[in-house]
Design a protein around this motif. Structure first.
Motif, short mmCIF file in Angstrom:
data_model
loop_
_atom_site.label_atom_id
_atom_site.label_comp_id
_atom_site.label_asym_id
_atom_site.label_seq_id
_atom_site.Cartn_x
_atom_site.Cartn_y
_atom_site.Cartn_z
N LEU A 66 0.84 -1.20 0.00
CA LEU A 66 0.00 0.00 0.00
C LEU A 66 0.88 1.24 0.00
CD1 LEU A 66 -2.72 1.41 0.20
CD2 LEU A 66 -2.70 1.03 2.67
N GLU A 67 0.92 1.91 -1.14
CA GLU A 67 1.68 3.15 -1.31
C GLU A 67 3.17 2.98 -1.00
OE1 GLU A 67 -0.21 6.79 0.06
OE2 GLU A 67 -2.12 5.73 0.17
N SER A 68 3.76 1.94 -1.54
CA SER A 68 5.21 1.77 -1.44
C SER A 68 5.83 1.51 -2.80
CB SER A 68 5.56 0.62 -0.49
OG SER A 68 5.08 -0.63 -1.00
N GLY A 69 5.06 1.05 -3.76
CA GLY A 69 5.59 0.74 -5.09
C GLY A 69 6.25 1.92 -5.75
N GLU A 70 5.77 3.13 -5.44
CA GLU A 70 6.36 4.32 -6.06
C GLU A 70 7.81 4.54 -5.63
OE1 GLU A 70 3.75 5.35 -2.52
OE2 GLU A 70 3.47 4.29 -4.41
N HIS A 71 8.22 3.95 -4.51
CA HIS A 71 9.60 4.08 -4.05
C HIS A 71 10.55 3.08 -4.72
CE1 HIS A 71 9.31 7.11 -0.95
NE2 HIS A 71 8.32 6.49 -0.36
N MET A 72 10.02 2.12 -5.46
CA MET A 72 10.85 1.03 -6.00
C MET A 72 11.54 1.45 -7.29
SD MET A 72 10.18 -1.00 -3.60
CE MET A 72 8.91 -1.12 -2.33
N PRO A 73 12.87 1.48 -7.31
CA PRO A 73 13.59 1.91 -8.51
C PRO A 73 13.57 0.90 -9.64
CG PRO A 73 15.15 1.23 -6.83
CD PRO A 73 13.80 1.21 -6.19
N ASP A 74 13.27 -0.36 -9.32
CA ASP A 74 13.22 -1.42 -10.33
C ASP A 74 11.86 -2.11 -10.22
OD1 ASP A 74 13.48 -3.71 -11.89
OD2 ASP A 74 15.58 -4.05 -11.34
N LYS A 75 10.91 -1.69 -11.03
CA LYS A 75 9.55 -2.20 -10.92
C LYS A 75 9.49 -3.69 -11.28
CE LYS A 75 7.65 1.80 -9.82
NZ LYS A 75 8.82 2.67 -9.66
N GLN A 76 10.31 -4.13 -12.23
CA GLN A 76 10.34 -5.54 -12.60
C GLN A 76 10.78 -6.39 -11.41
OE1 GLN A 76 9.68 -7.29 -15.85
NE2 GLN A 76 9.55 -8.80 -14.21
N GLN A 77 11.85 -5.97 -10.73
CA GLN A 77 12.33 -6.73 -9.57
C GLN A 77 11.33 -6.67 -8.42
OE1 GLN A 77 14.55 -8.88 -9.24
NE2 GLN A 77 14.59 -9.13 -7.02
N PHE A 78 10.67 -5.54 -8.28
CA PHE A 78 9.62 -5.40 -7.27
C PHE A 78 8.53 -6.46 -7.48
CE2 PHE A 78 5.65 -2.80 -6.18
CZ PHE A 78 5.67 -3.15 -4.84
N ILE A 79 8.05 -6.57 -8.70
CA ILE A 79 7.03 -7.58 -9.00
C ILE A 79 7.59 -8.98 -8.83
CG2 ILE A 79 5.55 -8.53 -10.82
CD1 ILE A 79 4.58 -5.88 -9.67
N ASN A 80 8.83 -9.18 -9.25
CA ASN A 80 9.45 -10.50 -9.09
C ASN A 80 9.44 -10.95 -7.63
OD1 ASN A 80 10.03 -10.58 -11.82
ND2 ASN A 80 12.20 -10.06 -11.58
N GLU A 81 9.76 -10.03 -6.73
CA GLU A 81 9.79 -10.36 -5.30
C GLU A 81 8.40 -10.62 -4.74
OE1 GLU A 81 12.58 -10.56 -2.51
OE2 GLU A 81 12.71 -11.62 -4.41
N LEU A 82 7.42 -9.80 -5.17
CA LEU A 82 6.05 -10.05 -4.71
C LEU A 82 5.59 -11.43 -5.14
CD1 LEU A 82 4.25 -6.62 -5.42
CD2 LEU A 82 5.57 -7.32 -3.42
N PHE A 83 5.91 -11.79 -6.38
CA PHE A 83 5.55 -13.10 -6.91
C PHE A 83 6.28 -14.21 -6.15
CE2 PHE A 83 2.75 -12.27 -10.27
CZ PHE A 83 2.46 -13.45 -10.95
N ARG A 84 7.55 -14.01 -5.90
CA ARG A 84 8.37 -15.06 -5.29
C ARG A 84 7.85 -15.45 -3.90
NH1 ARG A 84 12.20 -15.52 -1.61
NH2 ARG A 84 12.37 -13.26 -1.22
N VAL A 85 7.47 -14.45 -3.09
CA VAL A 85 7.07 -14.77 -1.71
C VAL A 85 5.60 -15.16 -1.62
CG1 VAL A 85 8.86 -13.26 -0.78
CG2 VAL A 85 6.54 -12.35 -1.10
N ALA A 86 4.82 -14.93 -2.68
CA ALA A 86 3.40 -15.32 -2.66
C ALA A 86 3.26 -16.83 -2.81
CB ALA A 86 2.65 -14.62 -3.79
N THR A 87 2.29 -17.40 -2.13
CA THR A 87 2.00 -18.82 -2.31
C THR A 87 1.31 -19.02 -3.65
OG1 THR A 87 -0.15 -18.58 -1.22
CG2 THR A 87 1.72 -19.21 0.17
N PRO A 88 1.43 -20.18 -4.27
CA PRO A 88 0.64 -20.47 -5.48
C PRO A 88 -0.85 -20.28 -5.17
CG PRO A 88 2.36 -22.10 -5.19
CD PRO A 88 2.35 -21.28 -3.93
N GLY A 89 -1.52 -19.49 -5.98
CA GLY A 89 -2.91 -19.17 -5.72
C GLY A 89 -3.08 -17.99 -4.78
#
Length: 344
Positions: A192-215
């Motif tokens: 919530l209102e932190s993505g704007e601070h991320m200098p690498d949006k691709q890596q940001f999404i990669n990390e969100l995906f990595r720690v999320a459980t399948p589904g």
């Protein structure tokens, strides 16, 4: 106002560098002290030059700046606005119960995303943990939060103890682009209102995906610039200039659009991708924040908080201008991590 801020920054920052250098080198020889002072002054002047030119910061400078900004400003925000460090939900738009509006935003975002339960959540860019504690109570889940600010992590843990949630919530200093969690750890990934601070949006999404459980459900709520029109290759020069000024104040990298996030998520194979624009829903918030800053308590707190917080307060007017021009959007994006991702 711009000139006075520049002068204050140059004088205060240079003085701070000399004091810091003198203190840290007390046990060194005269040559070492002189060298350290020159280095400190040189670094400060470089930051001053970059600030005047609205120059884009490096990733390391952003990390240091973000941590320092929130270390200095979070107490003032909590004193005035409470534990939730984000926009409010303004339906109806003339509501004045601002802290409840902030809580309502969390609940309305969860409802919009179809998130009705969770066993374990991560709050990426957690502030002092307001969202984590609210969601932990709402769903009865475990929650962990990460922030670059030591003050925020410590304060989040203090509030967890005060609110009887120390067994369910915890907060630590960590980089959102390299989180200290195992793969497939959380069925709710919340930003919530932190993505704007991320200098690498691709890596940001990669990390969100990595720690999320399948589904698992991923929810991103973030400031974005407007989507580009089909015949556009970029924003206008005036738009870029306005965003650059905001970036210097809030320690932000280059902005992206909501569509940019959608494109990255779809390329990763995300399912149930959904987006929305809530700019009109949160628009009254900035006026409320500006109004709240005009009382005596806020002014005194702002004067004590240092230049970066003062510059951030000034930048609220720039944010409001961006909202009014349709340049700045309050974007919502959600998706689920595909179940077959477990095989990777």
């Amino acid at each position: 106002m711009r000139v006075s801020l520049i002068i204050s920054f140059l004088l205060c920052s240079t003085a701070q560098a000399w004091v810091s250098a003198s203190s840290s080198s007390a046990t060194r020889g005269s040559t070492g002290r002189f060298s350290t002072r020159l280095h400190g002054v040189g670094a400060t002047l470089r930051r001053a030059r970059d600030s005047l030119l609205d120059k884009e910061r490096s990733r390391e400078d952003l990390k240091i700046g973000i941590a320092g900004f929130y270390d200095r400003s979070s107490k003032l925000w909590e004193d005035v606005w409470g534990e939730h460090m984000h926009h409010g939900y303004y339906i109806p738009e003339d509501r004045t119960d601002h802290q409840q509006a902030q809580i309502d935003l969390i609940d309305e975002v969860l409802k919009w995303a179809g998130a009705t339960e969770a066993k374990s959540m991560v709050d990426v860019g957690c502030g002092i943990g307001g969202s984590s504690r609210h969601i932990a109570r709402k769903f009865g889940c475990k929650a962990q939060g990460v922030t670059l600010s030591p003050y925020q992590a410590n304060r989040g843990n203090e509030l967890a103890v005060e609110q009887g949630l120390a067994d369910k919530t915890s907060f630590q200093v960590a980089d959102a682009l390299d989180m200290p969690f195992e793969d497939n750890s959380f069925d709710l990934v919340w930003s919530l209102e932190s993505g704007e601070h991320m200098p690498d949006k691709q890596q940001f999404i990669n990390e969100l995906f990595r720690v999320a459980t399948p589904g698992g459900r991923i929810i991103i709520v973030t400031w974005c610039h407007r989507d580009l029109e089909p015949d556009e290759t970029g924003l206008t020069r005036k738009e870029e200039k306005l965003l650059a000024k905001i970036n210097r104040a809030y320690y932000l990298p280059r902005w992206c659009s909501v569509q940019d996030y959608v494109d990255i998520l779809e390329a990763k194979g995300a399912t149930d991708v959904k987006r929305d624009d809530w700019s009109y829903i949160i628009a009254p918030f900035w006026k409320a924040v500006i109004k709240s800053s005009l009382n005596l308590k806020s002014v005194i707190g702002l004067l004590k908080s240092g230049f970066s917080t003062q510059r951030g307060a000034y930048a609220m007017f720039l944010m409001l201008r961006g909202f009014n021009k349709g340049l700045i959007k309050f974007g919502l994006i959600t998706c689920t991590k595909p179940v077959e991702d477990k095989k990777e």
